[in-house]
Design an enzyme around this catalytic site. Structure first.
Site, PDB file in Angstrom:
ATOM      1  N   LYS A  72       0.943  -1.163  -0.053  1.00  0.00           N
ATOM      2  CA  LYS A  72      -0.167   0.072   0.013  1.00  0.00           C
ATOM      3  C   LYS A  72       0.815   1.216  -0.041  1.00  0.00           C
ATOM      4  CE  LYS A  72       1.049   1.121   4.317  1.00  0.00           C
ATOM      5  NZ  LYS A  72       1.683   2.659   4.828  1.00  0.00           N
ATOM      6  N   ASP A 106      -2.642  -1.440   9.932  1.00  0.00           N
ATOM      7  CA  ASP A 106      -2.770  -1.436   8.527  1.00  0.00           C
ATOM      8  C   ASP A 106      -3.587  -2.649   8.034  1.00  0.00           C
ATOM      9  OD1 ASP A 106      -1.699   1.117   8.311  1.00  0.00           O
ATOM     10  OD2 ASP A 106       0.129   0.240   7.588  1.00  0.00           O
TER      11      ASP A 106
HETATM   12  P1  ATP Z   1       4.039  -0.491   9.353  1.00  0.00           P
HETATM   13  O1  ATP Z   1       2.865  -1.328   8.507  1.00  0.00           O
HETATM   14  O2  ATP Z   1       4.354  -0.779  10.868  1.00  0.00           O
HETATM   15  O3  ATP Z   1       4.091   0.996   9.033  1.00  0.00           O
HETATM   16  P2  ATP Z   1       6.022  -1.102   7.358  1.00  0.00           P
HETATM   17  O4  ATP Z   1       5.063  -1.257   6.153  1.00  0.00           O
HETATM   18  O5  ATP Z   1       7.185   0.047   7.401  1.00  0.00           O
HETATM   19  O6  ATP Z   1       5.489  -1.158   8.713  1.00  0.00           O
HETATM   20  P3  ATP Z   1       6.831  -3.980   7.270  1.00  0.00           P
HETATM   21  O7  ATP Z   1       7.359  -4.665   6.026  1.00  0.00           O
HETATM   22  O8  ATP Z   1       5.359  -4.499   7.637  1.00  0.00           O
HETATM   23  O9  ATP Z   1       7.067  -2.458   7.433  1.00  0.00           O
HETATM   24  O10 ATP Z   1       7.759  -4.625   8.453  1.00  0.00           O
HETATM   25  C1  ATP Z   1       7.660  -4.033   9.712  1.00  0.00           C
HETATM   26  C2  ATP Z   1       8.102  -4.786  10.904  1.00  0.00           C
HETATM   27  O11 ATP Z   1       7.506  -6.356  10.978  1.00  0.00           O
HETATM   28  C3  ATP Z   1       9.537  -5.439  10.598  1.00  0.00           C
HETATM   29  O12 ATP Z   1      10.319  -5.126  11.847  1.00  0.00           O
HETATM   30  C4  ATP Z   1       9.334  -7.062  10.330  1.00  0.00           C
HETATM   31  O13 ATP Z   1      10.446  -7.392  11.058  1.00  0.00           O
HETATM   32  C5  ATP Z   1       8.153  -7.110  10.862  1.00  0.00           C
HETATM   33  N1  ATP Z   1       7.196  -8.271  10.200  1.00  0.00           N
HETATM   34  C6  ATP Z   1       6.782  -9.272  10.716  1.00  0.00           C
HETATM   35  N2  ATP Z   1       6.191  -9.708   9.916  1.00  0.00           N
HETATM   36  C7  ATP Z   1       6.302  -9.388   8.752  1.00  0.00           C
HETATM   37  C8  ATP Z   1       6.056  -9.937   7.403  1.00  0.00           C
HETATM   38  N3  ATP Z   1       5.441 -10.721   7.043  1.00  0.00           N
HETATM   39  N4  ATP Z   1       6.451  -8.919   6.348  1.00  0.00           N
HETATM   40  C9  ATP Z   1       7.261  -7.999   6.724  1.00  0.00           C
HETATM   41  N5  ATP Z   1       7.726  -7.661   7.800  1.00  0.00           N
HETATM   42  C10 ATP Z   1       7.294  -8.462   8.827  1.00  0.00           C
END
Ligand code: ATP
Length: 283
Positions: free
Chosen positions: A10, A136
């Site tokens: 997203k 989210d």
């Molecule tokens: P947020 O939704 O909190 O803004 P983001 O989009 O910036 O996060 P993500 O890639 O979702 O980032 O990763 C955030 C954290 O979630 C990381 O520390 C990661 O290790 C953890 N995490 C847990 N499960 C997953 C997954 N299936 N995919 C990616 N990251 C994951």
């Protein structure tokens, strides 16, 4: 039986937070849309109750810290399901990038297991449950252009959605911890984007209005900690983007285009500067 769900990334066309709730969680006012950069989540039903997560990346936790694992266990315990699952994540969305990869994987697992375990839950019920995993997840259960408010639980799918667009994404070489950024918000100094105008731009398919008002109240907070985000924004503009905006808490910056040729030009230039650049379509 096995199902494969596409878990799309997203972006936040607009992100604002008007206040912080007493428990420390932000109130959100966001316009979100999904893009054609996706993980693929294969979920296989198992007769025994174990939940197992595997992924094609070495650095992602495969245990209870994985949001996909948390979503499966939550569904299993809430609905007293006496079966388990194998979850295989084919990861393409950069991690900790502001693109909601973990939330999208969790939402994909909820959709897949709802089907495999014959639970018959509506998307609204899956979204309500998903909020317990991450703010989210409710949006990602739908994955359509939407206005998201509350702590992430109010998802109003927009009709019409964002018209087909091209996006250039560039991720500086830093990983951003969302909880760290959320803790650092000083509400007295936030610059609030005009979310109503972003909604109007989508509703009227007024690309100029939308592009002008896209914005993210958390940009300054993240840029203070990571100046690389500011540099990428400047580069995007230098290479021909009218407007470049940070997604989520960053560090990924995106620019929106109607014309593929313009998007291509900016993409070709920015990838000489930033190794993690993407040219994608909106979904
Ligand atoms: P947020 O939704 O909190 O803004 P983001 O989009 O910036 O996060 P993500 O890639 O979702 O980032 O990763 C955030 C954290 O979630 C990381 O520390 C990661 O290790 C953890 N995490 C847990 N499960 C997953 C997954 N299936 N995919 C990616 N990251 C994951």
């Amino acid at each position: 039986m096995k199902v494969i769900e596409k878990a799309a990334a997203k972006i936040n066309l607009g992100l604002d937070t008007p206040f912080r709730h007493p428990d420390g969680m932000p109130e959100w006012n966001m316009v979100m849309t999904s893009i054609d950069l996706a993980d693929y989540v294969a979920v296989t039903d198992r007769p025994e109750t174990t939940i197992e997560v595997l992924s094609n990346t070495g650095f992602l936790p495969n245990d209870h810290r994985n949001l996909a694992y948390q979503a499966a266990v939550l569904l299993q315990t809430t609905y007293h399901v006496n079966r388990g699952a194998l979850i295989e994540i084919d990861k393409h969305i950069p991690v900790a990038a502001g693109l909601g990869g973990g939330s999208s994987d969790a939402a994909a697992v909820l959709r897949a297991l709802n089907h495999l375990w014959h639970l018959g839950l509506s998307l609204a019920e899956l979204a309500r449950l998903g909020l317990k995993v991450d703010s989210d997840v409710p949006y990602c259960v739908y994955g359509k252009t939407a206005h998201v408010t509350g702590r992430g639980e109010n998802v109003a799918v927009l009709n019409p959605p964002l018209k087909p667009s091209w996006l250039v994404l560039a991720k500086p070489h830093v990983s951003v911890s969302t909880p760290n950024i959320l803790r650092q918000i000083d509400y007295a100094t936030l610059a609030h984007p005009n979310i109503d105008q972003v909604l109007e731009g989508v509703a009227q398919d007024d690309f100029a209005l939308l592009d002008k008002h896209m914005g993210n109240a958390l940009e300054k907070v993240s840029m203070t900690r990571y100046p690389e985000i500011h540099q990428i924004k400047e580069r995007m503009r230098h290479y021909g983007a009218d407007h470049a905006v940070m997604s989520g808490t960053g560090p990924t910056v995106f620019a929106l285009f109607r014309q593929q040729s313009r998007a291509h030009r900016v993409y070709n230039s920015i990838r000489g500067f930033c190794s993690e650049a993407y040219l994608v379509r909106s979904l």
